[in-house]
Scaffold this motif. Structure first.
Motif, PDB file in Angstrom:
ATOM      1  N   PRO A 183      13.782  25.449 -19.542  1.00 22.33           N
ATOM      2  CA  PRO A 183      15.222  25.817 -19.558  1.00 22.33           C
ATOM      3  C   PRO A 183      15.613  26.532 -20.608  1.00 22.33           C
ATOM      4  O   PRO A 183      14.939  26.311 -21.787  1.00 22.33           O
ATOM      5  N   SER A 234      20.755  28.021 -19.187  1.00 23.14           N
ATOM      6  CA  SER A 234      20.651  26.841 -18.142  1.00 23.14           C
ATOM      7  C   SER A 234      20.820  25.379 -18.617  1.00 23.14           C
ATOM      8  O   SER A 234      20.570  24.369 -17.926  1.00 23.14           O
ATOM      9  N   LEU A 235      21.167  25.333 -19.886  1.00 23.11           N
ATOM     10  CA  LEU A 235      21.390  23.680 -20.588  1.00 23.11           C
ATOM     11  C   LEU A 235      22.549  23.425 -20.665  1.00 23.11           C
ATOM     12  O   LEU A 235      22.999  22.303 -21.211  1.00 23.11           O
ATOM     13  N   PRO A 240      22.796  20.140 -17.589  1.00 22.29           N
ATOM     14  CA  PRO A 240      21.543  20.238 -16.985  1.00 22.29           C
ATOM     15  C   PRO A 240      21.503  18.729 -16.446  1.00 22.29           C
ATOM     16  O   PRO A 240      22.370  17.842 -16.446  1.00 22.29           O
ATOM     17  N   THR A 241      20.646  18.725 -15.362  1.00 19.91           N
ATOM     18  CA  THR A 241      20.302  17.462 -14.593  1.00 19.91           C
ATOM     19  C   THR A 241      19.669  16.493 -15.305  1.00 19.91           C
ATOM     20  O   THR A 241      18.686  17.011 -16.362  1.00 19.91           O
ATOM     21  N   THR A 267      15.801  17.400 -15.412  1.00 14.41           N
ATOM     22  CA  THR A 267      15.607  18.709 -16.148  1.00 14.41           C
ATOM     23  C   THR A 267      15.546  18.254 -17.630  1.00 14.41           C
ATOM     24  O   THR A 267      14.518  18.638 -18.518  1.00 14.41           O
TER      25      THR A 267
END
Length: 288
Positions: A117, A121-122, A125-126, A129
């Protein structure tokens, strides 16, 4: 605390709040961002390469993390001094359009890079991830890269090879250039997003016609952005003899729950155990 140097080899993040959220998340995870500056002007291909050079030369940097994907990372390839990168080894991380850099950098320097990532995309995050990303930067104490992820088997078998791959269309664009990825003896992972089935078919057919899958030891199909993995598998199975293991793992690609994969590591794919296990790995900076 690991020090992170941000680079922008593809597109920029348009909204400052999304950039700030990504930086805050990195800080929350224990990273110190060396250059937390919101960029508003897209660098030229040469300037993008110079960014990478500066990041490698920065003695305080532990990891070089891409801002986001999109397009244009491949344009910087002619300007990158790979000897400079090899002499100043750093963890280089990103995915999607960054595929154009991760594989050539590994092949020309021997460094393992991270399909991981990015700042964009951070921002939110889940837990999955974050767990996979932190496992990677800590040197992969958990060796099974598929840990906690669902795996569907299309062709059984066990195979070992060098892990390579990433975004299908991006890698296809490098075929028949001097930065074309070597696939011999590889465990190849592929993912895609926002492409219709016939375009994925066209790209995979080009790989087959170019002989790029002849020496592959195994294939991992990641997420294909709404397309069914069986449809993608059938494109391969209808055109060539698949004498190696083929699996689907939806946690690879443009998905919320993302596995961070070490491009260039020696791995073993075991379909009976549904595992992808690191056999040999040396990350830049001594993590292994």
């Amino acid at each position: 605390m690991d020090n992170v140097y941000i680079i922008s080899p593809s597109y920029l993040i348009k909204k400052k709040r999304e950039f700030t959220a990504g930086i805050k998340q990195l800080s929350k995870l224990g990273f110190n961002v060396l250059n937390p500056h919101f960029q508003t002007v897209l660098p030229s291909p040469q300037e993008k390469a110079e960014q990478i050079h500066r990041a490698c030369a920065d003695s305080g940097a532990d990891m070089i993390l891409a801002l986001r994907g999109g397009y244009s990372a491949m344009k910087s390839l002619p300007f990158i001094d790979f000897d400079h990168l090899k002499n100043h080894p750093k963890i280089i991380a990103g995915f999607s359009d960054l595929t154009a850099l991760l594989n050539p950098i590994h092949e020309r320097t021997g460094m393992v890079t991270l399909h991981a990532p990015m700042v964009a995309s951070l921002k939110d995050p889940t837990a999955f991830t974050v767990g996979s990303f932190m496992n990677a930067v800590r040197g992969y104490p958990e060796k099974n890269l598929f840990q906690g992820a669902p795996v569907k088997v299309y062709r059984h078998g066990t195979a070992a090879g060098i892990l390579k791959g990433g975004n299908l269309v991006t890698l296809t664009a490098l075929i028949n250039t001097e930065w074309e990825m070597e696939t011999e003896n590889s465990i190849l992972f592929l993912e895609e997003i926002d492409e219709k089935l016939h375009k994925v078919d066209r790209a995979l057919t080009q790989w087959i016609l170019a002989g790029k899958l002849k020496g592959v030891r195994g294939i991992i199909l990641g997420d294909f952005g709404g397309l069914k993995s069986r449809e993608v598998y059938q494109i391969l199975a209808s055109q060539m003899e698949l004498n190696f293991p083929v699996v689907h793992c939806p946690n690879i690609g443009h998905v919320p729950d993302k596995i961070t994969l070490p491009v260039g590591a020696e791995v073993e794919l075991n379909t009976q155990k549904k595992q992808l296990v690191i056999r040999k790995l040396a990350l830049p900076g001594g993590r292994s």
